[in-house]
Design a protein around this motif. Sequence first.
Motif, PDB file in Angstrom:
ATOM      1  N   PHE A 105       0.785  -1.253   0.000  1.00 35.97           N
ATOM      2  CA  PHE A 105       0.000   0.000   0.000  1.00 35.97           C
ATOM      3  C   PHE A 105       0.809   1.291   0.000  1.00 35.97           C
ATOM      4  O   PHE A 105       0.223   2.369  -0.014  1.00 35.97           O
ATOM      5  CB  PHE A 105      -0.967  -0.001   1.186  1.00 35.97           C
ATOM      6  CG  PHE A 105      -1.940  -1.138   1.144  1.00 35.97           C
ATOM      7  CD1 PHE A 105      -2.929  -1.190   0.171  1.00 35.97           C
ATOM      8  CD2 PHE A 105      -1.844  -2.185   2.055  1.00 35.97           C
ATOM      9  CE1 PHE A 105      -3.819  -2.250   0.116  1.00 35.97           C
ATOM     10  CE2 PHE A 105      -2.730  -3.254   2.003  1.00 35.97           C
ATOM     11  CZ  PHE A 105      -3.716  -3.294   1.033  1.00 35.97           C
ATOM     12  N   VAL A 214      -7.830   3.097   2.555  1.00 37.06           N
ATOM     13  CA  VAL A 214      -7.684   1.713   2.101  1.00 37.06           C
ATOM     14  C   VAL A 214      -8.713   0.899   2.874  1.00 37.06           C
ATOM     15  O   VAL A 214      -8.770   0.993   4.103  1.00 37.06           O
ATOM     16  CB  VAL A 214      -6.278   1.129   2.403  1.00 37.06           C
ATOM     17  CG1 VAL A 214      -6.158  -0.285   1.840  1.00 37.06           C
ATOM     18  CG2 VAL A 214      -5.180   2.013   1.837  1.00 37.06           C
ATOM     19  N   SER A 215      -9.513   0.098   2.184  1.00 38.32           N
ATOM     20  CA  SER A 215     -10.575  -0.622   2.897  1.00 38.32           C
ATOM     21  C   SER A 215      -9.987  -1.764   3.730  1.00 38.32           C
ATOM     22  O   SER A 215      -8.916  -2.297   3.425  1.00 38.32           O
ATOM     23  CB  SER A 215     -11.623  -1.166   1.923  1.00 38.32           C
ATOM     24  OG  SER A 215     -11.078  -2.243   1.184  1.00 38.32           O
ATOM     25  N   GLU A 217     -11.133  -4.699   3.873  1.00 40.53           N
ATOM     26  CA  GLU A 217     -11.104  -5.900   3.036  1.00 40.53           C
ATOM     27  C   GLU A 217      -9.785  -5.999   2.264  1.00 40.53           C
ATOM     28  O   GLU A 217      -9.188  -7.076   2.161  1.00 40.53           O
ATOM     29  CB  GLU A 217     -12.291  -5.877   2.047  1.00 40.53           C
ATOM     30  CG  GLU A 217     -13.660  -6.075   2.708  1.00 40.53           C
ATOM     31  CD  GLU A 217     -14.335  -4.758   3.105  1.00 40.53           C
ATOM     32  OE1 GLU A 217     -13.621  -3.779   3.441  1.00 40.53           O
ATOM     33  OE2 GLU A 217     -15.577  -4.720   3.085  1.00 40.53           O
ATOM     34  N   GLU A 218      -9.320  -4.863   1.695  1.00 40.63           N
ATOM     35  CA  GLU A 218      -8.054  -4.881   0.931  1.00 40.63           C
ATOM     36  C   GLU A 218      -6.883  -5.212   1.840  1.00 40.63           C
ATOM     37  O   GLU A 218      -5.964  -5.940   1.448  1.00 40.63           O
ATOM     38  CB  GLU A 218      -7.786  -3.497   0.313  1.00 40.63           C
ATOM     39  CG  GLU A 218      -8.689  -3.105  -0.832  1.00 40.63           C
ATOM     40  CD  GLU A 218      -8.425  -1.659  -1.239  1.00 40.63           C
ATOM     41  OE1 GLU A 218      -7.658  -1.455  -2.186  1.00 40.63           O
ATOM     42  OE2 GLU A 218      -8.965  -0.731  -0.597  1.00 40.63           O
ATOM     43  N   GLY A 314     -16.467  -2.010   2.294  1.00 46.93           N
ATOM     44  CA  GLY A 314     -15.366  -1.324   1.616  1.00 46.93           C
ATOM     45  C   GLY A 314     -15.201   0.090   2.154  1.00 46.93           C
ATOM     46  O   GLY A 314     -15.220   0.315   3.363  1.00 46.93           O
TER      47      GLY A 314
END
Length: 330
Positions: A105, A214-215, A217-218, A314
């Motif tokens: 990220f 940034v979610s 989930e990611e 998200g």
Amino acid sequence: MVGETGHSDQSGEATDGLATERLVPDDAGIAHAAALLRAGQVVAFPTETVYGLGGDATDPSAVAAIYAAKQRPRFNPLIAHVPDAGMAQSLLQLDHHGMQLAKAFWPGPLTLVATMQPGCPVASLATAGLETLAVRVPASPLARRLLRAVDRPVAAPSANPSGGISPTTATHVLSGLDGRIAAVLDGGACTVGLESTIVGLSPEGPVLLREGGVSVEEIEAALGRPLRAAGDAIVAPGQMASHYAPVAPVLLDGVAPDADHLLLGFGGTPGATLDLSPGGDLAEAAANLFDALHRLDAMAAGRPIAIAPIPDTGLGRSINDRLRRAAAPR
Ligand code: TXA
Ligand code: MG
């Protein structure tokens, strides 16, 4: 420009009464912003998340000037911004999970909190005396050019008076801080529009300290394991219940238009005063969120702002986090 947040009565700070320069984002503007920062001045600059209120993180008086300009409580530590992951690693002890997240990220809207490297030059006022430090490598090319030119870690909270709505344009910055800071580097509107996601690294595994750009989930996909929720033991001190708040009252789960309030819609809400994303796109809604709150606040004239429901997945989770804080009792 006149601030909406009522700071005109709070004088006596070293930064008060400055003529705030609005700098063009060309070579000369970046060089000037960097020179001001290296000289200990406070300068707002764009990142892909929100505008930051920058100061030399290694200079205690520059860090003190950030707290003063924002009227921010000094127990709430700041994020150090650096141009690349290598410089981040010179400040922070990144464990295996930290390295995974940095690779996935950075540069981008993720902040990592970890134990400082021995001899870390960041002023202890920036960390509010903690042994951990928050570091972020922004993706905005303009932010990275500025950080390279400064060549020191830059401490930067969001560039708004403490507790107010975060700024996603230079005009938002000036509406809250004009006359209190040396300059704002005007890079236009921020593309992500929500602050970075903050993850703390601990021996028990990575912990979610703040939802953001940034979610979850990611992040969990990159780690291949779930994030731990922040328990009572570890908290981001800035996660106060009331935050990101317009002057007008905010009501969640608004459904119907009503003459007595403004309605912030999502996905084509009928009768909405503004719609965060008529097509129901959460990234677009995130990018528009703070500007919509700034606009509705300017229109409200005492009326409450009702917010239509936003899907809680998200980036919607990060949007709902900010909206709950905007609606929390002050
Ligand atoms: O996207 C962002 O993160 C923006 C841009 C400008 O980079 N910055 C930002 O900063 O949102 P700020 O100061 O508004 O929020 C930083 C959060 C606060 O909640 C603070 O308590 C937390 O980070 N924080 C900073 N250092 C910490 C530490 N050592 N441990 C836990 N939380 C920390
Ligand atoms: Mg903030």
